[in-house]
Design an enzyme around this catalytic site. Sequence first.
Site, PDB file in Angstrom:
ATOM      1  N   ASP A  11       5.312  -5.702  -1.723  1.00 35.90           N
ATOM      2  CA  ASP A  11       4.705  -7.316  -1.482  1.00 35.90           C
ATOM      3  C   ASP A  11       5.667  -7.335  -0.950  1.00 35.90           C
ATOM      4  OD1 ASP A  11       4.760  -9.289  -2.086  1.00 35.90           O
ATOM      5  OD2 ASP A  11       4.335  -9.775  -4.288  1.00 35.90           O
ATOM      6  N   ASP A 104      -0.270  -9.797   2.083  1.00 37.07           N
ATOM      7  CA  ASP A 104       1.458  -9.698   2.464  1.00 37.07           C
ATOM      8  C   ASP A 104       1.410  -8.816   1.414  1.00 37.07           C
ATOM      9  OD1 ASP A 104       0.980 -11.316  -0.085  1.00 37.07           O
ATOM     10  OD2 ASP A 104       3.596 -11.698   0.285  1.00 37.07           O
ATOM     11  N   GLU A 105       0.087  -7.849   0.158  1.00 36.48           N
ATOM     12  CA  GLU A 105       0.405  -6.790  -0.193  1.00 36.48           C
ATOM     13  C   GLU A 105      -0.173  -6.119  -0.789  1.00 36.48           C
ATOM     14  OE1 GLU A 105       0.225  -8.069  -4.833  1.00 36.48           O
ATOM     15  OE2 GLU A 105       0.632 -10.658  -4.091  1.00 36.48           O
TER      16      GLU A 105
HETATM   17  N1  DCP Z   1       0.084 -18.695   0.496  1.00 35.93           N
HETATM   18  C1  DCP Z   1      -0.983 -19.555   1.313  1.00 35.93           C
HETATM   19  N2  DCP Z   1      -1.193 -20.361  -0.341  1.00 35.93           N
HETATM   20  C2  DCP Z   1      -0.538 -20.139  -1.574  1.00 35.93           C
HETATM   21  C3  DCP Z   1      -0.356 -18.867  -1.888  1.00 35.93           C
HETATM   22  C4  DCP Z   1       0.325 -18.517  -0.629  1.00 35.93           C
HETATM   23  O1  DCP Z   1      -1.339 -19.811   1.716  1.00 35.93           O
HETATM   24  N3  DCP Z   1      -1.069 -21.061  -1.939  1.00 35.93           N
HETATM   25  C5  DCP Z   1       0.078 -17.228   1.636  1.00 35.93           C
HETATM   26  C6  DCP Z   1       1.886 -17.640   1.920  1.00 35.93           C
HETATM   27  C7  DCP Z   1       2.835 -16.777   1.120  1.00 35.93           C
HETATM   28  C8  DCP Z   1       1.609 -15.549   1.288  1.00 35.93           C
HETATM   29  O2  DCP Z   1       0.495 -16.315   0.986  1.00 35.93           O
HETATM   30  O3  DCP Z   1       3.656 -15.953   2.009  1.00 35.93           O
HETATM   31  C9  DCP Z   1       1.998 -14.367   0.014  1.00 35.93           C
HETATM   32  O4  DCP Z   1       1.931 -14.737  -0.874  1.00 35.93           O
HETATM   33  P1  DCP Z   1       2.955 -14.819  -2.108  1.00 35.93           P
HETATM   34  O5  DCP Z   1       2.186 -15.173  -3.221  1.00 35.93           O
HETATM   35  O6  DCP Z   1       2.871 -13.251  -2.304  1.00 35.93           O
HETATM   36  O7  DCP Z   1       4.395 -15.408  -1.838  1.00 35.93           O
HETATM   37  P2  DCP Z   1       5.601 -15.314  -0.633  1.00 35.93           P
HETATM   38  O8  DCP Z   1       4.913 -13.815  -0.173  1.00 35.93           O
HETATM   39  O9  DCP Z   1       5.632 -16.429  -0.038  1.00 35.93           O
HETATM   40  O10 DCP Z   1       7.073 -15.027  -2.163  1.00 35.93           O
HETATM   41  P3  DCP Z   1       6.788 -13.709  -2.398  1.00 35.93           P
HETATM   42  O11 DCP Z   1       8.080 -13.503  -2.484  1.00 35.93           O
HETATM   43  O12 DCP Z   1       7.479 -14.767  -4.887  1.00 35.93           O
HETATM   44  O13 DCP Z   1       5.943 -12.913  -2.560  1.00 35.93           O
HETATM   45 CA    CA Z   2       4.702 -12.062  -1.564  1.00 36.37          CA
END
Ligand code: DCP
Ligand code: CA
Length: 391
Positions: A11, A104-105
């Site tokens: 992730d 991203d996973e």
């Molecule tokens: N995303 C989005 N809107 C949301 C949630 C996420 O557009 N409500 C997008 C932005 C993030 C990506 O999807 O960068 C991946 O979501 P994650 O929930 O995995 O969050 P992050 O990767 O940003 O943070 P973390 O480090 O907690 O995984």
């Molecule tokens: Ca993430």
Amino acid sequence: MGGRRIILHLDMDAFFASVEQAAHPGWRGKPVVICGEGRSVVATASYEARKLGVKSGQPAGEAKKLAPEAVFVPGNHGKYVWSSLNILEILGKYSPLVEPHSIDEAFADLSGNPEASADPAACANRIKREIREKFGLTCSIGIGSNKLLAKVASDRQKPDGLTVVPADETGWLHALPVEALPGLGEKTAAYLHESGITMIGDLALMQEAVLVQWFGRNGSVLRRMARGEDDAPVQPEFSPLKSISQEWTMPRDTDEAELISGALLWLARLVGRRLRAEGQEGRTVAVKIRYPDFRTVTRAQTVQGYVCLDDEICKIAREVFFRNWRGEKIRLLGVKVSNLSGNSPACTQAGLWPDARERRRDLARAVDRLRDKYGEDIVRPGSNLALFKKV
Ligand code: DCP
Ligand code: CA
């Protein structure tokens, strides 16, 4: 056959924000907030911004109040998809079984990888290092004997974490709070808490009939998750690249030809860049047009030779658009290049002197590399340069 599988879940950390920080060195270590394309909601925030209370889903106005000094960036989905593909490619070097789970996973089944069998943590660290060195991005990895355990594990240490589920996997899982289960909504968690169930171990002891009574069919799923049961295989995607596309919702509905032209250029650049990164060229350029009432049409043109340069794609996209446009307002535009040449560039003729087009293509690739390394603004096209000189 049989035996314990080695499943990895990866992730990316603060994905969109990290991609922007990697592209813009000046933003590293600073609060960065990514807003959705054309929307004023936070998509994600860098960990620096999260410390100030910014989180995804928040209205941008609220985030600005919490972190006035943060860099606010409109999202650039094409860029993130491209990063995502690069990461999948790295995982593919460690296993043929890689399954993208979201942008991203991803899961990877490393059971057949001798290095992972000998030392899963060392292998995971190598993957993390490779992603960091190549793209300047960090990720969190979990390793367990099935997808569920791996996913729970990847979330235990963030950012830049690595969690290998210990041999007593069930014991490990049962000692975690119910919120650690993926997809467990706030309402379900609250209901469980009210019923005195706070740990996954409590949940695993519940009778299935009771959970079904509470949550319907999800009750059975919940119970199986709590028991750490999951035999789903990692399913690789065998989809050879058929097209590369990018679309964009205009900040407001517009019938201004100049804005539309500009948007088409921007889209052509994103598509061109990804095409070149893939070593691909295509013969068909399609333009997707969505009107404010959501009516959507796609018009395409196929050309004789292959194209992969921004201005070639843009020229065709503009021709297609303006041939079909009756002056209505536009809500969304998309550009797609298909009919790809495959991995062997079909239009590259071997010759003593590379022709002008080939040289321009090499130049475009070099510019792409610079932008990947130093950020979008490092190389500006000539037209913008003229603007700079006047200043
Ligand atoms: N995303 C989005 N809107 C949301 C949630 C996420 O557009 N409500 C997008 C932005 C993030 C990506 O999807 O960068 C991946 O979501 P994650 O929930 O995995 O969050 P992050 O990767 O940003 O943070 P973390 O480090 O907690 O995984
Ligand atoms: Ca993430």
